[in-house]
Motif scaffolding. Structure first.
Motif, PDB file in Angstrom:
ATOM      1  N   PHE A 149      -7.892  10.072  -7.796  1.00  0.00           N
ATOM      2  CA  PHE A 149      -9.293   9.680  -7.986  1.00  0.00           C
ATOM      3  C   PHE A 149      -9.984  10.576  -9.003  1.00  0.00           C
ATOM      4  O   PHE A 149      -9.602  11.730  -9.192  1.00  0.00           O
ATOM      5  CB  PHE A 149     -10.034   9.770  -6.646  1.00  0.00           C
ATOM      6  CG  PHE A 149      -9.759   8.596  -5.756  1.00  0.00           C
ATOM      7  CD1 PHE A 149     -10.622   7.514  -5.703  1.00  0.00           C
ATOM      8  CD2 PHE A 149      -8.614   8.557  -4.978  1.00  0.00           C
ATOM      9  CE1 PHE A 149     -10.360   6.442  -4.906  1.00  0.00           C
ATOM     10  CE2 PHE A 149      -8.344   7.477  -4.174  1.00  0.00           C
ATOM     11  CZ  PHE A 149      -9.225   6.411  -4.134  1.00  0.00           C
ATOM     12  N   VAL A 169       1.873   2.516  -3.376  1.00  0.00           N
ATOM     13  CA  VAL A 169       0.814   2.834  -4.342  1.00  0.00           C
ATOM     14  C   VAL A 169       0.305   4.258  -4.120  1.00  0.00           C
ATOM     15  O   VAL A 169       0.059   4.667  -2.987  1.00  0.00           O
ATOM     16  CB  VAL A 169      -0.355   1.832  -4.190  1.00  0.00           C
ATOM     17  CG1 VAL A 169      -1.548   2.256  -5.039  1.00  0.00           C
ATOM     18  CG2 VAL A 169       0.089   0.426  -4.577  1.00  0.00           C
ATOM     19  N   ALA A 172      -9.547   6.644  -0.613  1.00  0.00           N
ATOM     20  CA  ALA A 172      -8.214   7.259  -0.751  1.00  0.00           C
ATOM     21  C   ALA A 172      -7.334   6.860   0.435  1.00  0.00           C
ATOM     22  O   ALA A 172      -6.162   6.509   0.264  1.00  0.00           O
ATOM     23  CB  ALA A 172      -8.339   8.772  -0.843  1.00  0.00           C
ATOM     24  N   MET A 173      -7.895   6.910   1.637  1.00  0.00           N
ATOM     25  CA  MET A 173      -7.118   6.538   2.827  1.00  0.00           C
ATOM     26  C   MET A 173      -6.761   5.053   2.807  1.00  0.00           C
ATOM     27  O   MET A 173      -5.651   4.666   3.161  1.00  0.00           O
ATOM     28  CB  MET A 173      -7.913   6.852   4.090  1.00  0.00           C
ATOM     29  CG  MET A 173      -7.987   8.319   4.414  1.00  0.00           C
ATOM     30  SD  MET A 173      -8.827   8.542   5.994  1.00  0.00           S
ATOM     31  CE  MET A 173      -9.072  10.289   5.997  1.00  0.00           C
ATOM     32  N   GLU A 174      -7.726   4.224   2.388  1.00  0.00           N
ATOM     33  CA  GLU A 174      -7.472   2.770   2.317  1.00  0.00           C
ATOM     34  C   GLU A 174      -6.293   2.489   1.392  1.00  0.00           C
ATOM     35  O   GLU A 174      -5.433   1.673   1.705  1.00  0.00           O
ATOM     36  CB  GLU A 174      -8.707   2.035   1.771  1.00  0.00           C
ATOM     37  CG  GLU A 174      -9.894   1.998   2.718  1.00  0.00           C
ATOM     38  CD  GLU A 174      -9.805   0.891   3.742  1.00  0.00           C
ATOM     39  OE1 GLU A 174      -8.924   0.039   3.619  1.00  0.00           O
ATOM     40  OE2 GLU A 174     -10.633   0.902   4.681  1.00  0.00           O
ATOM     41  N   ILE A 175      -6.274   3.177   0.235  1.00  0.00           N
ATOM     42  CA  ILE A 175      -5.194   2.942  -0.727  1.00  0.00           C
ATOM     43  C   ILE A 175      -3.854   3.400  -0.162  1.00  0.00           C
ATOM     44  O   ILE A 175      -2.822   2.792  -0.404  1.00  0.00           O
ATOM     45  CB  ILE A 175      -5.516   3.619  -2.079  1.00  0.00           C
ATOM     46  CG1 ILE A 175      -6.626   2.819  -2.757  1.00  0.00           C
ATOM     47  CG2 ILE A 175      -4.300   3.692  -2.979  1.00  0.00           C
ATOM     48  CD1 ILE A 175      -7.263   3.487  -3.925  1.00  0.00           C
ATOM     49  N   MET A 176      -3.888   4.463   0.647  1.00  0.00           N
ATOM     50  CA  MET A 176      -2.638   4.907   1.290  1.00  0.00           C
ATOM     51  C   MET A 176      -2.144   3.874   2.298  1.00  0.00           C
ATOM     52  O   MET A 176      -0.993   3.901   2.710  1.00  0.00           O
ATOM     53  CB  MET A 176      -2.874   6.221   2.043  1.00  0.00           C
ATOM     54  CG  MET A 176      -3.047   7.427   1.171  1.00  0.00           C
ATOM     55  SD  MET A 176      -3.504   8.819   2.245  1.00  0.00           S
ATOM     56  CE  MET A 176      -4.264   9.904   1.057  1.00  0.00           C
ATOM     57  N   GLY A 177      -3.046   2.991   2.736  1.00  0.00           N
ATOM     58  CA  GLY A 177      -2.663   1.991   3.737  1.00  0.00           C
ATOM     59  C   GLY A 177      -3.193   2.306   5.119  1.00  0.00           C
ATOM     60  O   GLY A 177      -2.815   1.651   6.103  1.00  0.00           O
ATOM     61  N   VAL A 178      -4.080   3.303   5.219  1.00  0.00           N
ATOM     62  CA  VAL A 178      -4.649   3.668   6.528  1.00  0.00           C
ATOM     63  C   VAL A 178      -5.758   2.671   6.883  1.00  0.00           C
ATOM     64  O   VAL A 178      -6.565   2.317   6.020  1.00  0.00           O
ATOM     65  CB  VAL A 178      -5.249   5.102   6.470  1.00  0.00           C
ATOM     66  CG1 VAL A 178      -5.888   5.473   7.790  1.00  0.00           C
ATOM     67  CG2 VAL A 178      -4.192   6.099   6.065  1.00  0.00           C
ATOM     68  N   ARG A 227       0.835  -1.213   0.000  1.00  0.00           N
ATOM     69  CA  ARG A 227       0.000   0.000   0.000  1.00  0.00           C
ATOM     70  C   ARG A 227       0.863   1.253   0.000  1.00  0.00           C
ATOM     71  O   ARG A 227       0.524   2.265  -0.595  1.00  0.00           O
ATOM     72  CB  ARG A 227      -0.885   0.033   1.249  1.00  0.00           C
ATOM     73  CG  ARG A 227      -1.963  -1.027   1.255  1.00  0.00           C
ATOM     74  CD  ARG A 227      -3.208  -0.463   0.639  1.00  0.00           C
ATOM     75  NE  ARG A 227      -4.359  -1.269   0.894  1.00  0.00           N
ATOM     76  CZ  ARG A 227      -5.188  -1.683  -0.059  1.00  0.00           C
ATOM     77  NH1 ARG A 227      -4.962  -1.386  -1.298  1.00  0.00           N
ATOM     78  NH2 ARG A 227      -6.246  -2.394   0.247  1.00  0.00           N
ATOM     79  N   ALA A 231     -10.898  13.284  -4.428  1.00  0.00           N
ATOM     80  CA  ALA A 231     -10.908  12.774  -3.053  1.00  0.00           C
ATOM     81  C   ALA A 231      -9.987  13.574  -2.127  1.00  0.00           C
ATOM     82  O   ALA A 231      -9.339  13.016  -1.240  1.00  0.00           O
ATOM     83  CB  ALA A 231     -10.553  11.279  -3.020  1.00  0.00           C
ATOM     84  N   PHE A 281       2.551   7.956   8.006  1.00  0.00           N
ATOM     85  CA  PHE A 281       3.438   6.806   7.843  1.00  0.00           C
ATOM     86  C   PHE A 281       4.922   7.078   8.007  1.00  0.00           C
ATOM     87  O   PHE A 281       5.710   6.157   7.907  1.00  0.00           O
ATOM     88  CB  PHE A 281       3.217   6.170   6.461  1.00  0.00           C
ATOM     89  CG  PHE A 281       1.832   5.648   6.276  1.00  0.00           C
ATOM     90  CD1 PHE A 281       1.391   4.559   7.010  1.00  0.00           C
ATOM     91  CD2 PHE A 281       0.954   6.248   5.400  1.00  0.00           C
ATOM     92  CE1 PHE A 281       0.109   4.077   6.859  1.00  0.00           C
ATOM     93  CE2 PHE A 281      -0.324   5.765   5.236  1.00  0.00           C
ATOM     94  CZ  PHE A 281      -0.750   4.681   5.972  1.00  0.00           C
TER      95      PHE A 281
END
Lengths: 251, 248
Positions: free
Chosen positions: A84, A80, B121-127, A77, A88, A106
């Motif tokens: 959008f 990546v 968007a957050m899910e894709i960032m890894g959140v 993740r 978004a 992160f």
């Protein structure tokens, strides 16, 4: 490199993707094109892991996204970035805070290091000096560029763009296309763009995948588009009355 | 209908496991929790104040009306108002009101984020979006709502005093004597238990409705309404169960 291997996706009784096999090449702009309802967005969401395929595998180099353990998935993740269709962007955050969000979440960088990185990304998308504006205070094209800046802030290996030109005028679309192409080349990333904009296809389509009714109908590069005899591709490209008129006149 | 209920209950339980995972970055969660504490705590203070003062006032006036002419001493009104407020009115009414104010706000906020693809968007960032979006709200609610309930109890008793003593229903000394009589500290524990449970219910149910919303603005409105209605029903049900357990 990302490889989609025999991807099937059903929603209830409706089959949306019917066995897609395609390799998205590293360091290139890979375009997924097709009519509305052809399954482009579903394929993109499967590729980024937002949807699970009904069957099939997604290989990110040697990691299978479908069966990866949580730790591998978490690391993946981080590699990546995604732009959008609706950008978004977080409305309540400034542009700087939007771009800084992945860094805040992160990384253990200092605030100065984060700000430097944000400024670099803003410069990259030609939006320097707009740090403190809110998304609602800038134009649609600028919002796209902020979305790109946020997508590249963690130096991703893979960049996904869902309809990057939707709602933009042709000139701004070209700017966005060039920006995506330059970022792809400079950072040597695998970029996957979901579009039905023919200008983008002819401008940056290095590796194109045409979907039709959930199946792979054609694949090739922008140089092969105009010489291909594929009917689906032909219908898709020359659907515009403007182009048809142009061809008639040239004849 | 029943299967749907079981599906949502199961989904809710599984979702809780996602919420209580280790945060990716403690300081981001801390900042969000503080923001939520301010929104829930300070933001709800005016409505809690207003509701509580009137509930206390009406309780005192109604009890005076019912007890007038009876042999029950007047100071009992202070005692009844205090216990009713602490045991039932402060936690239950406050949380029913907060389900409307805070709960619908949470459902709309999270549902809006779902619809604008912020969550994707957050899910894709890894959140871990379940944790990042819900846990701070849950912690803030569990900390602030019991405080609001305590404040509501105090304000309710004050409201009873303001409504009855200046109006000459009974004297200040009688009211204060009543408030200080037969005090059982266990009742305060009961109030706090209710406050914690109701806070969890209203936050969990409202966030669930927002997080799993599908569709457009009409569905978002419906989710927001469901958040309030289901929270209220579950709060009343939990109120009954807690009353049975803690008074057994």
């Amino acid at each position: 490199m990302i490889r989609a291997e025999k991807i099937f996706k059903n929603f209830g009784d409706q089959a949306v993707l019917k066995g897609i096999d395609f390799t998205f090449e590293a360091g290139k702009t890979n375009l997924v094109i097709g009519k509305s309802g052809s399954g482009k967005t579903v394929l993109l969401k499967i590729l980024v892991g937002l949807f699970q395929p009904t069957s099939g595998n997604i290989w990110y180099s040697d990691i299978n996204l479908v069966s990866a353990d949580k730790e591998s998935l978490r690391k993946l993740r981080m590699e990546v970035g995604m732009l959008f269709q609706g950008n978004a962007l977080f409305d309540s955050m400034t542009i700087e805070e939007n771009i800084r969000f992945p860094l805040d979440m992160f990384t253990t960088k200092t605030l100065k290091e984060k700000k430097d990185r944000v400024n670099y990304c803003l410069e990259r998308v030609s939006l320097e000096g707009n740090n403190n504006k809110f998304p609602s205070e800038i134009s649609g094209g600028m919002q796209k560029r902020v979305g790109i800046a946020r997508a590249i802030v963690l130096n991703p290996k893979y960049l996904f763009c869902d309809e990057p030109n939707s709602g933009l005028d042709p000139q701004t679309s070209i700017t966005i296309d060039e920006l995506i192409l330059n970022i792809t080349k400079d950072n040597k990333i695998t970029t996957i763009i979901n579009t039905h904009d023919m200008n983008s296809v002819m401008e940056i389509g290095e590796n194109i995948c045409l979907l039709d009714k959930g199946k792979l109908a054609w694949q090739g590069s922008k140089d092969e588009v105009l010489i291909s005899k594929n009917e689906v591709l032909h219908d898709f490209i020359f659907a515009s009355p403007f182009l048809q008129k142009l061809i008639e006149n040239s004849k | 209908m029943n299967l749907n209920l079981f599906y949502h209950f199961g989904n809710f339980v599984i979702w809780q496991a996602q919420i209580f995972k280790r945060p990716e970055n403690g300081s981001m969660y801390y900042k969000e929790t503080v923001r939520q504490m301010y929104d829930i705590g300070i933001g709800s203070l005016p409505i809690v104040f207003l509701i509580s003062i009137f509930i206390g006032a009406v309780t005192a006036v109604q009890f005076y009306y019912q007890m007038a002419g009876s042999l029950i001493p007047a100071y009992y009104i202070g005692y009844i108002v205090r216990d009713m407020t602490i045991i039932e009115l402060a936690p239950t009414i406050t949380c029913l009101v907060l389900a409307g104010k805070v709960g619908s706000n949470m459902a709309a906020e999270i549902g809006g984020m779902r619809q604008k693809e912020h969550i994707d968007a957050m899910e894709i960032m890894g959140v871990n979006t379940s944790a990042y979006l819900i846990l701070p709200k849950l912690i803030a609610s569990l900390l602030m709502i019991p405080i609001l309930v305590c404040a509501a109890a105090l304000i309710g008793i004050l409201g009873a005093y303001i409504a009855s003593v200046p109006a000459g229903l009974f004297s200040s000394a009688e009211f204060i004597k009543g408030v200080r009589s037969f005090f059982i500290p266990y009742n305060v524990i009961m109030m706090l238990v209710k406050a914690f449970v109701f806070a969890y219910i209203l936050t969990g149910v409202s966030c669930y409705q927002g997080y799993f919303v599908k569709g457009g603005s009409i569905e978002l409105g419906q989710a927001s309404t469901r958040a309030v209605v289901y929270s209220n029903i579950l709060i009343l049900l939990a109120d009954y169960i807690i009353a049975l357990i803690l008074t057994a």
